[in-house]
Design a protein around this motif. Structure first.
Motif, short mmCIF file in Angstrom:
data_model
loop_
_atom_site.label_atom_id
_atom_site.label_comp_id
_atom_site.label_asym_id
_atom_site.label_seq_id
_atom_site.Cartn_x
_atom_site.Cartn_y
_atom_site.Cartn_z
N ALA A 173 0.83 -1.20 0.00
CA ALA A 173 0.00 0.00 0.00
C ALA A 173 0.87 1.26 0.00
CB ALA A 173 -0.94 -0.01 1.20
N ALA A 174 1.96 1.23 0.76
CA ALA A 174 2.87 2.38 0.77
C ALA A 174 3.45 2.62 -0.62
CB ALA A 174 3.99 2.16 1.79
N TRP A 175 3.82 1.57 -1.31
CA TRP A 175 4.38 1.70 -2.65
C TRP A 175 3.34 2.18 -3.66
CZ3 TRP A 175 9.35 1.41 -4.37
CH2 TRP A 175 10.31 0.95 -3.46
N ASN A 176 2.07 1.94 -3.39
CA ASN A 176 1.00 2.33 -4.32
C ASN A 176 0.36 3.67 -4.01
OD1 ASN A 176 1.09 0.11 -6.09
ND2 ASN A 176 -0.11 -1.13 -4.67
N THR A 177 0.67 4.28 -2.88
CA THR A 177 0.06 5.54 -2.49
C THR A 177 0.79 6.69 -3.14
OG1 THR A 177 -0.62 4.56 -0.38
CG2 THR A 177 -0.63 6.97 -0.53
N THR A 178 0.10 7.40 -4.03
CA THR A 178 0.76 8.46 -4.81
C THR A 178 0.64 9.84 -4.19
OG1 THR A 178 -1.22 8.65 -6.18
CG2 THR A 178 0.55 7.21 -6.99
N ASP A 179 -0.38 10.10 -3.37
CA ASP A 179 -0.50 11.39 -2.70
C ASP A 179 0.62 11.49 -1.66
OD1 ASP A 179 -2.12 13.87 -1.82
OD2 ASP A 179 -1.83 12.70 0.04
N PRO A 180 1.48 12.52 -1.74
CA PRO A 180 2.64 12.59 -0.85
C PRO A 180 2.31 12.52 0.64
CG PRO A 180 2.89 14.15 -2.63
CD PRO A 180 1.49 13.61 -2.73
N SER A 181 1.28 13.21 1.09
CA SER A 181 0.93 13.19 2.51
C SER A 181 0.40 11.81 2.93
CB SER A 181 -0.13 14.27 2.80
OG SER A 181 -0.52 14.22 4.14
N ALA A 182 -0.47 11.26 2.11
CA ALA A 182 -1.01 9.93 2.40
C ALA A 182 0.10 8.87 2.32
CB ALA A 182 -2.14 9.59 1.44
N ARG A 183 1.05 9.06 1.40
CA ARG A 183 2.17 8.12 1.28
C ARG A 183 3.02 8.14 2.55
NH1 ARG A 183 4.50 9.60 -3.43
NH2 ARG A 183 5.91 11.02 -2.37
N ARG A 184 3.25 9.33 3.10
CA ARG A 184 4.03 9.42 4.34
C ARG A 184 3.32 8.66 5.47
NH1 ARG A 184 9.19 10.99 4.80
NH2 ARG A 184 8.69 11.76 6.86
N ASP A 185 2.00 8.78 5.53
CA ASP A 185 1.23 8.04 6.54
C ASP A 185 1.34 6.54 6.31
OD1 ASP A 185 0.45 10.46 7.68
OD2 ASP A 185 -1.54 10.45 6.73
N ALA A 186 1.27 6.13 5.05
CA ALA A 186 1.36 4.71 4.72
C ALA A 186 2.75 4.16 5.05
CB ALA A 186 1.03 4.49 3.24
N ILE A 187 3.78 4.96 4.81
CA ILE A 187 5.15 4.55 5.16
C ILE A 187 5.29 4.40 6.67
CG2 ILE A 187 7.55 5.38 5.21
CD1 ILE A 187 6.96 6.53 2.35
N ALA A 188 4.73 5.34 7.42
CA ALA A 188 4.80 5.26 8.89
C ALA A 188 4.06 4.03 9.40
CB ALA A 188 4.21 6.53 9.51
N ALA A 189 2.99 3.62 8.71
CA ALA A 189 2.24 2.43 9.12
C ALA A 189 2.98 1.14 8.76
CB ALA A 189 0.87 2.43 8.46
N ALA A 190 3.81 1.19 7.73
CA ALA A 190 4.47 -0.02 7.23
C ALA A 190 5.90 -0.21 7.74
CB ALA A 190 4.48 -0.02 5.71
N PHE A 191 6.61 0.88 8.03
CA PHE A 191 8.04 0.83 8.35
C PHE A 191 8.33 1.45 9.72
CE2 PHE A 191 7.86 0.91 3.73
CZ PHE A 191 8.87 0.04 3.34
N THR A 192 9.27 0.87 10.45
CA THR A 192 9.74 1.51 11.67
C THR A 192 10.48 2.79 11.29
OG1 THR A 192 11.85 0.29 11.65
CG2 THR A 192 10.00 -0.70 12.89
N PRO A 193 10.59 3.76 12.23
CA PRO A 193 11.27 5.02 11.90
C PRO A 193 12.71 4.85 11.41
CG PRO A 193 10.07 5.24 13.95
CD PRO A 193 10.02 3.78 13.57
#
Length: 117
Positions: free
Chosen positions: A9-29
């Motif tokens: 989902a993180a790789w497929n999220t194109t909106d930059p703000s939503a992508r940052r949220d998806a990255i935070a949900a998928a990856f540790t800091p």
């Protein structure tokens, strides 16, 4: 597996703000992602990598491949990148990842099995 679905989902999220949220949900800091073309760390590094891939492969989406296997804190899976619903993906990869205690990815080791010529 939810961890892999959040990753894709993180790789497929194109909106930059939503992508940052998806990255935070998928990856540790402090997550690290490494493949033959990249070696990045942290949410900023992962975000820049995904944004670059989305620019290079505009309009294509990531989906799960046929392999999904996990034990202890490790998961391995294949993924496809191609037009939605296409019979043949443009890119095929195989990732092995370490899962943190909170279910997010700590480390991803990516391999590219099929790339455009």
């Amino acid at each position: 597996m939810d961890t892999v679905d959040r990753y894709l989902a993180a790789w497929n999220t194109t909106d930059p703000s939503a992508r940052r949220d998806a990255i935070a949900a998928a990856f540790t800091p402090d997550a690290r992602y490494v493949d033959p073309l990249a070696d990045v760390s942290g949410h900023d590094g992962v975000d820049a990598l995904i944004a670059g891939a989305q620019e290079q492969f505009a309009g294509l989406t990531f989906s799960r491949g046929d392999v999904l296997d996990a034990h202890h804190d490790v998961v391995r899976f294949t993924w496809h990148l191609g037009p939605a619903g296409a019979a043949e993906p443009v890119v095929v990869g195989f990732d092995v990842a370490e899962i943190a205690e909170d279910g997010r990815l700590r480390t991803v080791h990516g391999f590219l099995d099929k790339v455009p010529g």
